[in-house]
Design a protein around this motif. Sequence first.
Motif, PDB file in Angstrom:
ATOM      1  N   ARG A  96     -33.280  11.663  41.451  1.00 16.49           N
ATOM      2  CA  ARG A  96     -33.535  11.659  42.889  1.00 16.49           C
ATOM      3  C   ARG A  96     -32.290  11.243  43.663  1.00 16.49           C
ATOM      4  N   ARG A 132     -41.082   5.945  50.178  1.00 14.51           N
ATOM      5  CA  ARG A 132     -41.499   6.796  49.072  1.00 14.51           C
ATOM      6  C   ARG A 132     -42.206   5.946  48.029  1.00 14.51           C
ATOM      7  N   VAL A 255     -44.566  13.274  41.464  1.00 16.19           N
ATOM      8  CA  VAL A 255     -43.627  13.499  42.566  1.00 16.19           C
ATOM      9  C   VAL A 255     -42.208  13.177  42.116  1.00 16.19           C
ATOM     10  N   ASP A 258     -39.407  14.641  46.241  1.00  9.47           N
ATOM     11  CA  ASP A 258     -40.330  15.093  47.281  1.00  9.47           C
ATOM     12  C   ASP A 258     -40.996  16.422  46.946  1.00  9.47           C
ATOM     13  N   MET A 324     -47.967  12.829  51.054  1.00  8.75           N
ATOM     14  CA  MET A 324     -47.041  11.711  50.943  1.00  8.75           C
ATOM     15  C   MET A 324     -47.647  10.441  51.521  1.00  8.75           C
TER      16      MET A 324
END
Length: 596
Positions: A96, A132, A255, A258, A324
């Motif tokens: 990420r 997140r 996830v 995203d 989300m």
Amino acid sequence: LSCEEGEETESPAEEEEEYDSANDASSLYSDVEDEEEWKSETNSNSNSTSNYSDWTADAGINLQPPAWTSSRRRRVQKPLSSSDEEPSAEEERPVRKPEKLKGVQQEGQSSSPPINRSEWNPPDWITDTMPRKSPFVPQMGDEVAYFRQGHKAYIEAVKRKKYSRINLPKKPWRKLDLRDQELLKIVGIKYEVGPPTLCCLKLAFIDHETGRRQSGSFSLKYHDMPDVIDFIVLRQFFDEARQRTWKPRDRFRSVIDDAWWFGTVLKQEPANHEYPDSPFQCYSIRWDTDEVDRLSPWDMETIPDHAELPQEVGASVPVTPDEMDNLLYKPKKGEWGKKSQHEECERIINGIDQLLTRNIAAPFSAPVDLRRYPLYCMVVAYPTDLSTIRMRLVNRFYRRISALVWEVRCIEHNARTFNEPDSPITLSAKKITELLLNYINDQDCTDISEMWKDVENQREDMRGDQEEDESSDVPRSSTVGRAYGGQQQKLCIKAKYDRKHWKRRCKELIEYIFQCEDSEPFRQPVDLDDYPDYGNIIATPMDFGTVKKMLEDGKYESPIELCKDVRLIFSNAKAYTPNKRSKIYSMTLRLSAFFE
């Protein structure tokens, strides 16, 4: 380092005796051990964030922090799609990359020659403004699950990378009888500049049922590393994951970057037989890309019947905003005071917007320009500013109000770290911080200008008391008088200017501004052919070329007059381009902060 791994603190009974004073907003420590371990601000190194311990034995989730904080990130390995090249064993797998963010605008020091500072720049896991589920970014008051085997894996990775700054011998399990997994509460956070930037956490043991503090605590430090799974997970996510049972051939989604990636459960077995009961990476799974991997239960989500599926096997689908939101932390009752997270965030956003209209807030309204101050990231470990805080409020980044308070305090701390303690920029930062903290504290207040008037009146009263003391033959004994005496005396002295001296200095400053890339739109008058409506919006146009000519022609009688025209340039730019996300608005803020 003042925060060492494995240092155990005293028992709750001893700490509770110290804790009556911790409810005072001026208290920096929850106990004596905190004072030793998290050194006071005046004694701490300039290259770490300020001390912060906000534990109150009986406060539960309603923490009232008396000092400052930080963040970190977690890596979940991304499965390779069929279109990706297969990496070699030596290559790192995709991880990420959170979006880049901001700093805190501090002035008062001259710029330094350009240096190679790429290793010192704020890392992504500190500068992200979007919340997140993963990677984990620690905040004050977080209840977390700590996994010993994950911590050991991190230390092994540090050894392989040969990071000399990290003190490996001190490991918490050498002094404490740690279980495979522990429930803990984050009661202290600070950062130290790198490279790499280190996050130091103080973790207190808590009772699994009541959430109250148990005997002892320990501290550790770490930094974000690619391909190293977080060994600290929010307890809320951990508890939710325990409610789900996965069986072989169950389908799941996860996830990463995203996006939803899909796979199938193969079996459940310990990732390391040394920890047979640990859920850490306990599931062996196969991604739809046919890659076999290991995941922890909190990394896996069920696939709803109505979920969007990829059009081809091994591909991913974007995570929707609603999805989300459902994945993020749900604040507990009381973590945002007597109001909801939404209500408080909107109120505080409104207060920051009001604050940003005042000139005193200009130096702290946007990130520090690292091109102008390349040493800033080598001195300040956790950069922040009002626009960063505002954006995080908009995105509901903070999990509780104590996390927000921690970051607001960083504004003053960073200013004092990078500048002289009694410099104008530091005093302005102190004023801005106090004002915003008072506004946050008063949940019934919606107009920060009323608080501003109160602060100004208090300062006027102190100034009057100071003048009265100076005219008296009685020696001063007031703490306020001693603290503000020098400053107030300066304010009472009428400014006198050496004409040749101030003109030369102002000319140097204007010429320096002309060299700044951000000054390009303001060097010449606005072309009315390109912007025909400009004259309808702006009554008195002004630009740096005009200011420079008027200075050379002797039209200014004092530097104050020049300052008025320069500030008119910035106010005109904001009035004509009010969009705070526009490039011209950001350039205006940076240039205004530099000028001030």
